[in-house]
Design a protein around this motif. Structure first.
Motif, mmCIF file in Angstrom:
data_model
loop_
_atom_site.group_PDB
_atom_site.id
_atom_site.type_symbol
_atom_site.label_atom_id
_atom_site.label_comp_id
_atom_site.label_asym_id
_atom_site.label_seq_id
_atom_site.Cartn_x
_atom_site.Cartn_y
_atom_site.Cartn_z
ATOM 1 N N VAL A 44 0.850 -1.189 0.000
ATOM 2 C CA VAL A 44 0.000 0.000 0.000
ATOM 3 C C VAL A 44 0.885 1.238 0.000
ATOM 4 O O VAL A 44 1.881 1.304 0.720
ATOM 5 C CB VAL A 44 -0.913 0.010 1.247
ATOM 6 N N LEU A 45 0.519 2.221 -0.820
ATOM 7 C CA LEU A 45 1.225 3.500 -0.814
ATOM 8 C C LEU A 45 0.445 4.456 0.076
ATOM 9 O O LEU A 45 -0.721 4.744 -0.176
ATOM 10 C CB LEU A 45 1.331 4.069 -2.239
ATOM 11 N N LEU A 46 1.078 4.938 1.139
ATOM 12 C CA LEU A 46 0.451 5.847 2.087
ATOM 13 C C LEU A 46 1.090 7.222 1.937
ATOM 14 O O LEU A 46 2.283 7.390 2.177
ATOM 15 C CB LEU A 46 0.626 5.341 3.522
ATOM 16 N N LEU A 47 0.297 8.192 1.511
ATOM 17 C CA LEU A 47 0.771 9.575 1.389
ATOM 18 C C LEU A 47 0.083 10.399 2.470
ATOM 19 O O LEU A 47 -1.141 10.517 2.494
ATOM 20 C CB LEU A 47 0.411 10.156 0.019
ATOM 21 N N ILE A 48 0.879 10.972 3.374
ATOM 22 C CA ILE A 48 0.327 11.776 4.454
ATOM 23 C C ILE A 48 0.803 13.214 4.276
ATOM 24 O O ILE A 48 1.987 13.496 4.377
ATOM 25 C CB ILE A 48 0.759 11.237 5.832
ATOM 26 N N MET A 55 6.001 16.201 -6.229
ATOM 27 C CA MET A 55 6.498 14.960 -5.627
ATOM 28 C C MET A 55 5.422 13.889 -5.520
ATOM 29 O O MET A 55 5.627 12.751 -5.932
ATOM 30 C CB MET A 55 7.105 15.248 -4.252
ATOM 31 N N ALA A 56 4.264 14.207 -4.956
ATOM 32 C CA ALA A 56 3.221 13.198 -4.736
ATOM 33 C C ALA A 56 2.750 12.605 -6.062
ATOM 34 O O ALA A 56 2.592 11.382 -6.169
ATOM 35 C CB ALA A 56 2.054 13.807 -3.976
ATOM 36 N N LEU A 57 2.535 13.442 -7.060
ATOM 37 C CA LEU A 57 2.090 12.940 -8.359
ATOM 38 C C LEU A 57 3.154 12.052 -8.994
ATOM 39 O O LEU A 57 2.844 10.993 -9.545
ATOM 40 C CB LEU A 57 1.734 14.096 -9.293
ATOM 41 N N ASP A 58 4.420 12.433 -8.896
ATOM 42 C CA ASP A 58 5.511 11.604 -9.438
ATOM 43 C C ASP A 58 5.554 10.240 -8.748
ATOM 44 O O ASP A 58 5.750 9.211 -9.400
ATOM 45 C CB ASP A 58 6.864 12.301 -9.264
ATOM 46 N N VAL A 59 5.378 10.225 -7.439
ATOM 47 C CA VAL A 59 5.402 8.972 -6.689
ATOM 48 C C VAL A 59 4.237 8.072 -7.115
ATOM 49 O O VAL A 59 4.410 6.886 -7.375
ATOM 50 C CB VAL A 59 5.369 9.234 -5.167
ATOM 51 N N VAL A 60 3.031 8.643 -7.214
ATOM 52 C CA VAL A 60 1.860 7.844 -7.593
ATOM 53 C C VAL A 60 2.010 7.312 -9.021
ATOM 54 O O VAL A 60 1.687 6.147 -9.289
ATOM 55 C CB VAL A 60 0.559 8.661 -7.437
ATOM 56 N N LYS A 61 2.527 8.118 -9.926
ATOM 57 C CA LYS A 61 2.737 7.657 -11.312
ATOM 58 C C LYS A 61 3.707 6.480 -11.353
ATOM 59 O O LYS A 61 3.477 5.494 -12.052
ATOM 60 C CB LYS A 61 3.254 8.795 -12.192
ATOM 61 N N ASN A 69 0.656 -3.001 -7.672
ATOM 62 C CA ASN A 69 0.484 -1.823 -6.823
ATOM 63 C C ASN A 69 -0.871 -1.213 -7.140
ATOM 64 O O ASN A 69 -1.042 -0.545 -8.149
ATOM 65 C CB ASN A 69 1.593 -0.799 -7.089
ATOM 66 N N ASP A 70 -1.841 -1.459 -6.265
ATOM 67 C CA ASP A 70 -3.192 -1.023 -6.603
ATOM 68 C C ASP A 70 -3.934 -0.299 -5.484
ATOM 69 O O ASP A 70 -5.112 -0.012 -5.610
ATOM 70 C CB ASP A 70 -4.020 -2.213 -7.084
ATOM 71 N N ILE A 71 -3.250 0.032 -4.384
ATOM 72 C CA ILE A 71 -3.933 0.730 -3.295
ATOM 73 C C ILE A 71 -3.114 1.960 -2.890
ATOM 74 O O ILE A 71 -1.956 1.848 -2.509
ATOM 75 C CB ILE A 71 -4.132 -0.178 -2.065
ATOM 76 N N VAL A 72 -3.754 3.121 -2.992
ATOM 77 C CA VAL A 72 -3.154 4.377 -2.539
ATOM 78 C C VAL A 72 -4.061 4.946 -1.459
ATOM 79 O O VAL A 72 -5.266 5.075 -1.651
ATOM 80 C CB VAL A 72 -3.012 5.398 -3.692
ATOM 81 N N VAL A 73 -3.473 5.276 -0.321
ATOM 82 C CA VAL A 73 -4.208 5.916 0.766
ATOM 83 C C VAL A 73 -3.639 7.328 0.904
ATOM 84 O O VAL A 73 -2.449 7.512 1.106
ATOM 85 C CB VAL A 73 -4.048 5.153 2.098
#
Length: 81
Positions: A44-48, A55-61, A69-73
């Motif tokens: 799971v990718l956890l972005l707080i 940065m966040a968009l680059d990481v999610v891409k 990899n199918d779960i982003v919180v």
């Protein structure tokens, strides 16, 4: 200043083990690099509260490039703050 609090914060430090005994092999890298590592796939990718900027968009891409990899919180504020 916390002087009214009846707790001594040193108790925590005196009675707990150092963090280095729990965490090991810590490497500094950017988020996009970290999600590309094979050992991090399928997690799971956890972005707080990511900072403003790309940065966040680059990481999610980079995270989404792998089908396992199918779960982003996301924890933070919505559009417009």
């Amino acid at each position: 200043d916390g002087s009214a609090i009846p707790l001594n914060t040193n108790i925590y430090h005196d009675l707990t083990q150092p963090s280095r005994e729990y965490f090991y092999n810590i490497k500094t890298m950017d988020g996009a690099e970290a999600v590309r590592l094979i050992k991090n796939r399928g997690r799971v990718l956890l972005l707080i509260y990511p900072p403003p900027g790309p940065m966040a968009l680059d990481v999610v891409k980079n995270y989404a490039k792998f089908p396992e990899n199918d779960i982003v919180v996301f924890v933070g504020e919505g559009l417009g703050g």
